[in-house]
Design an enzyme around this catalytic site. Structure first.
Site, mmCIF file in Angstrom:
data_model
loop_
_atom_site.group_PDB
_atom_site.id
_atom_site.type_symbol
_atom_site.label_atom_id
_atom_site.label_comp_id
_atom_site.label_asym_id
_atom_site.label_seq_id
_atom_site.Cartn_x
_atom_site.Cartn_y
_atom_site.Cartn_z
ATOM 1 N N ARG A 51 0.830 -1.210 0.000
ATOM 2 C CA ARG A 51 0.000 0.000 0.000
ATOM 3 C C ARG A 51 0.871 1.269 0.000
ATOM 4 O O ARG A 51 0.556 2.249 -0.687
ATOM 5 C CB ARG A 51 -0.935 0.000 1.214
ATOM 6 C CG ARG A 51 -2.048 -1.034 1.120
ATOM 7 C CD ARG A 51 -3.002 -0.928 2.297
ATOM 8 N NE ARG A 51 -4.005 -1.985 2.252
ATOM 9 C CZ ARG A 51 -5.112 -1.927 1.531
ATOM 10 N NH1 ARG A 51 -5.340 -0.863 0.791
ATOM 11 N NH2 ARG A 51 -5.985 -2.918 1.545
ATOM 12 N N GLU A 52 1.959 1.236 0.770
ATOM 13 C CA GLU A 52 2.863 2.393 0.794
ATOM 14 C C GLU A 52 3.530 2.584 -0.567
ATOM 15 O O GLU A 52 3.695 3.711 -1.042
ATOM 16 C CB GLU A 52 3.922 2.205 1.884
ATOM 17 C CG GLU A 52 3.365 2.306 3.304
ATOM 18 C CD GLU A 52 4.382 1.889 4.346
ATOM 19 O OE1 GLU A 52 4.547 2.636 5.329
ATOM 20 O OE2 GLU A 52 5.008 0.822 4.183
ATOM 21 N N LEU A 83 23.664 -23.172 -26.465
ATOM 22 C CA LEU A 83 24.656 -23.984 -25.761
ATOM 23 C C LEU A 83 24.551 -25.438 -26.184
ATOM 24 O O LEU A 83 23.455 -25.940 -26.457
ATOM 25 C CB LEU A 83 24.447 -23.887 -24.244
ATOM 26 C CG LEU A 83 24.660 -22.514 -23.592
ATOM 27 C CD1 LEU A 83 24.301 -22.580 -22.115
ATOM 28 C CD2 LEU A 83 26.087 -22.046 -23.766
ATOM 29 N N LYS A 105 20.249 -23.064 -14.900
ATOM 30 C CA LYS A 105 19.743 -22.844 -16.264
ATOM 31 C C LYS A 105 18.250 -22.522 -16.168
ATOM 32 O O LYS A 105 17.412 -23.421 -16.089
ATOM 33 C CB LYS A 105 19.980 -24.071 -17.144
ATOM 34 C CG LYS A 105 19.650 -23.832 -18.617
ATOM 35 C CD LYS A 105 20.013 -25.049 -19.461
ATOM 36 C CE LYS A 105 19.749 -24.751 -20.940
ATOM 37 N NZ LYS A 105 18.340 -24.479 -21.211
ATOM 38 N N ARG A 113 16.043 -13.372 -28.332
ATOM 39 C CA ARG A 113 17.214 -13.958 -28.983
ATOM 40 C C ARG A 113 16.923 -14.301 -30.437
ATOM 41 O O ARG A 113 17.764 -14.121 -31.321
ATOM 42 C CB ARG A 113 17.650 -15.219 -28.231
ATOM 43 C CG ARG A 113 18.811 -15.935 -28.917
ATOM 44 C CD ARG A 113 19.234 -17.206 -28.194
ATOM 45 N NE ARG A 113 20.223 -17.901 -28.994
ATOM 46 C CZ ARG A 113 19.947 -18.789 -29.950
ATOM 47 N NH1 ARG A 113 18.681 -19.103 -30.212
ATOM 48 N NH2 ARG A 113 20.901 -19.366 -30.645
ATOM 49 N N LYS A 125 30.388 -22.854 -17.069
ATOM 50 C CA LYS A 125 31.136 -21.896 -17.889
ATOM 51 C C LYS A 125 32.583 -21.796 -17.404
ATOM 52 O O LYS A 125 32.844 -21.874 -16.194
ATOM 53 C CB LYS A 125 30.506 -20.495 -17.807
ATOM 54 C CG LYS A 125 29.063 -20.415 -18.265
ATOM 55 C CD LYS A 125 28.497 -19.020 -18.038
ATOM 56 C CE LYS A 125 27.042 -18.924 -18.457
ATOM 57 N NZ LYS A 125 26.456 -17.602 -18.157
ATOM 58 N N CYS A 184 -24.379 -29.626 -7.596
ATOM 59 C CA CYS A 184 -25.723 -29.086 -7.366
ATOM 60 C C CYS A 184 -26.817 -29.772 -8.172
ATOM 61 O O CYS A 184 -28.001 -29.522 -7.954
ATOM 62 C CB CYS A 184 -25.749 -27.586 -7.652
ATOM 63 S SG CYS A 184 -25.566 -27.172 -9.415
#
Length: 666
Positions: free
Chosen positions: A35-36, A84, A115, A136, A288, A409
């Site tokens: 809220r703030e 990759l 990943k 990409r 990597k 129902c």
């Protein structure tokens, strides 16, 4: 407030909002309430509306905006974004390490990262400002999605440290909670479901309307520096630290491994339970070479770099027997079939239920009660049956058919034309729909009644204390104290939250009512136009379909909702309880374009799409995403699309940017 004071306050608000965004989305350490935060944002928006000259492209208020696009522009990446190569076992990783060491001529240190299973994007910053975002694509050419990326709160519009030029690579993803909520909403609406969070993220980012993207709760992790001017980084681990310092969201998981044996040990540590505990989906690990200088030495093939490898987790599947098929009735009456399974362990949890989506899904896969099936967790989240093992059949299996009567129902069940879902026609006479409807009414995106979850709603219904959402506003403390797990403090807190919800904006109330196909965006359009619930209830189909983005189906659903006596009784109770039924801006002054509907196409000289849309709406007009006979003007710029052809077919007046300015001056 004069211009100088306004400028000072706007700058302060922007700094505060971006700091809170950084603490919330990057550090995961929020320091103020929602809220703030909303109050700060609303103050900024109000000041920028009062002083348009203070509005800048990097303002937090500009994250959501702009008219829908007709198509995405193609962008050529300055540096090819490679994919990759995959490793599926220990042998693949050992072979990768051997090749790296042979080319490097020395021992190599690695960095292991998660990943993230999402959509890869490239982000460009000039002088510290976010200027371009693209998917990409094929690695060489992607789609320009800058406006959509701006709607992701985690993405910094301005870097915490200005740099002349920076291009980074990241992954846009959808958190598991957001994915579950999105598919639940689509299932209720009879819309096709996303197969997994990755597809949901990709489909959400590639929306032509940025407002739809903004509603999908996307997030982002950045993991690679592609191009950099004004600073230097020497290692991949250092690059991740550098990106975090700039204000980018960087995944907290990162391990520096001195050799391949340490990599193998870390891979083994990733159990299904560990993977399932994450709030987002990962489909593997990325290994990597840490030394960035070695990256140029190792080079790349036409497809992938030689300095990195993606280790893919094995698919998490299990076999189970379908013991039965049960039906859940949602708030709009949609019957969703669920398979009851023999319990099996899957992705670190015990699975005994799996969604079957709808009757078409069951028929397509020929799923029968008694079948042995293959179960997997779609995106590690929702268990689903992906295939039947027909050779396990004994002949005793039962074919499932949707019932003609609602199991909750007894009302008739129908399948509306063009929908995949079957629906109960019981409406508010159906206890299952009442339960789900009240849960929706109290939900965060609707009336936001904190502390009123599904279990308490069910408890209130079972005790006979409520029969519909309006009854919530007539609850007394003594009613709640009779219930289990309710004390003086918890009862007082819930009643305070219910009372506070009376002042929610009209658009939230309209959404909370649960009218079929009326989502948050449509609710906003209706609230802005009609200004009160009484006027909306009296609106004709013709009046409704004249509004932007309100089609015939939504209009009919609205008329049907307000035509139902039980619904009218609920609205009357809401009114007597003091719930706000009018918009705060219901008496907004008329402008020169009041009542006019505009469609924008092409590039407008001298103004952006967003600026044109704001000028039109400020002058009382409406901007629609499609041309119809109810369109008053099509504003055409350079390289207009098919909307111009449609306007000519229908005889809709076509004007240019100068023509729009002339109308605004009238």
């Amino acid at each position: 407030m004069d211009l100088a004071a306004a400028r000072q306050r706007v700058e302060e608000l922007r700094r505060l909002i971006e700091e809170h965004n950084y603490r919330y989305y990057v550090l995961d350490q929020p320091s103020i309430s929602d809220r703030e935060y909303d109050a700060l944002m609303q103050e900024l928006i109000a000041l920028e509306e009062a002083y348009p000259e203070l509005r800048t492209p990097d303002s937090p208020s500009q994250r959501v905006g702009g008219a829908p696009r007709e198509e995405f522009n193609q962008v050529r990446h300055p540096q090819v974004l490679l994919s990759l190569n995959d490793a599926f076992n220990e042998g693949d990783l050992l072979e990768f390490d051997r090749r790296v060491r042979d080319l490097a001529g020395r021992p190599v240190e690695y960095v292991i990262e998660a990943k993230i299973d999402g959509l890869a994007v490239a982000l460009t910053y000039r002088d510290g400002l976010f200027t371009l975002g693209a998917t990409r694509g094929d690695g060489q050419v992607g789609e320009e999605v800058t406006a959509n990326l701006k709607t992701i709160p985690a993405l910094p519009l301005r870097l915490r440290r200005p740099l002349p030029f920076l291009v980074v690579r990241g992954e846009v993803y959808m958190p598991k909670v957001a994915f579950t909520a999105l598919n639940a909403a689509r299932e209720e609406a009879g819309e096709p479901l996303f197969a997994n969070p990755r597809n949901a993220a990709a489909g959400s980012l590639r929306q032509l309307d940025p407002k739809i993207t903004a509603s999908r709760s996307l997030s982002l992790f950045v993991y690679q520096v592609i191009s950099l001017t004004g600073a230097e980084v020497a290692t991949q681990a250092g690059a991740l630290d550098f990106l975090a310092e700039l204000g980018f969201p960087v995944n907290p998981y990162r391990v520096v491994a001195p050799d391949i044996q340490a990599v193998l040990e870390e891979v083994k540590a990733w159990t299904p339970e560990r993977r399932a505990s994450l709030p987002y989906e990962i489909d593997g690990l990325v290994i990597k070479v840490n030394d960035l200088a070695l990256h140029s030495v190792l080079g790349a093939t036409a497809k992938a770099p030689r300095w990195a490898m993606a280790y893919k987790f094995p698919a998490e599947q299990a076999t189970a027997r379908v013991e039965g098929i049960i039906l859940r009735v949602g708030r709009t009456g949609v019957l969703t079939p669920t398979a009851v399974l023999t319990p099996v362990r899957l992705a670190g949890t015990t699975v005994s239920r799996a969604t079957l989506h709808n009757e078409d899904y069951i028929r397509e896969k020929d799923i029968r009660i008694g079948d042995t099936v293959i179960v997997q967790k779609a995106g590690d989240i929702i268990p689903e049956v992906v295939a039947v093992i027909p050779e396990r059949r004994t002949g005793s299996e039962e074919v499932f058919t949707m019932p003609e009567r609602c199991p909750a129902c007894g009302a008739a069940v129908v399948r509306p034309p063009g929908e995949a879902a079957h629906r109960c026609t019981g409406g508010l006479a159906c206890p299952a729909q009442v339960l789900e409807g009240i849960i929706h009414f109290a939900s965060r995106g609707a009336m936001d009644i904190q502390g009123l979850g599904p279990a308490i709603v069910a408890q209130l219904l079972e005790a006979g204390l409520i029969h519909d959402a309006a009854d919530l506003y007539y609850l007394k403390e003594e009613d709640l104290l009779k219930l289990e797990r309710f004390g003086q403090q918890s009862a007082s807190n819930l009643l305070a939250a219910i009372a506070a919800s009376k002042k929610q904006p009209l658009e939230r109330l309209i959404f909370a009512l649960g009218i079929r196909n009326v989502g948050q965006r449509a609710a906003r359009v209706l609230a802005d136009h009609f200004g009160s619930l009484d006027k909306l209830a009296a609106a004709t189909v013709e009046e409704l379909t004249a509004l932007p983005d309100i089609g015939p189906r939504i209009a009919e659903n609205i008329r049907e909702f307000f035509g139902e006596p039980r619904n009218r009784a609920v609205l009357e109770k809401l009114k007597k309880a003091g719930v706000r039924l009018e918009a705060l801006n219901a008496a907004a002054p008329a402008g020169p374009l009041t009542g006019k509907v505009f469609v924008l196409t092409g590039t407008l000289p001298g103004m952006t799409r967003q600026e044109a849309e704001e000028l039109i709406t400020r002058a009382g007009g409406k901007v629609s995403s499609s041309v119809s006979r109810k369109t008053d003007y099509v504003v055409a710029g350079e390289k207009p699309g098919s909307k111009l052809d449609r306007a000519r077919e229908l005889g809709v007046p076509v004007i240019n940017a100068d023509g729009l300015r002339q109308l605004l001056r009238q």
